[in-house]
Design a protein around this motif. Structure first.
Motif: not given
Length: 123
Positions: A24-36
């Protein structure tokens, strides 16, 4: 904007193992979640696994529970899907996706998507 780049797909024998990566790159933050998610030939896109970045809580589809694991390396800002004991029915294009908030199992709620990587499991 957030960019997701996947890698690690390929051909694997049933019962083997394979690890997918999602950088991941760009404007990520700690409140993100990822799904597969995955989409097999002629099938709908389906949820496989989810990870909350803030507390590392995970969710799995029943079909992969106990075999697949998702986790994140914060230093590399990369999320992984470890696939152990894959089965031929796991053959699909695998996508990682990201959103802010909670892990959801519906693909339409995810704003950012990787390009997908093909996983083929031979019997």
């Amino acid at each position: 904007q957030v960019q997701l780049v996947e890698s690690g797909g390929g051909l694997v024998h049933a019962g083997g193992s394979l690890r997918l990566s999602c950088a991941a790159s760009g404007r990520t933050s700690s409140n993100y979640v990822t799904g597969w998610f995955r989409q097999g030939p002629g099938k709908e896109r389906e949820f496989v696994a989810g990870l909350s970045w803030s507390n590392s809580n995970t969710n799995y589809a029943d079909s992969v529970k106990g075999r697949f694991t998702t986790f994140r390396d914060g230093a590399k800002n990369t999320v992984y899907l470890q696939m152990n004991s894959p089965k031929p029915e796991d053959t699909a294009v695998y996508y990682c996706a990201a959103r802010s908030g909670a892990v959801l199992v519906t693909a339409t709620f995810y704003k950012y998507w990787g390009q997908g990587t093909q996983v083929t499991v031979s019997s």
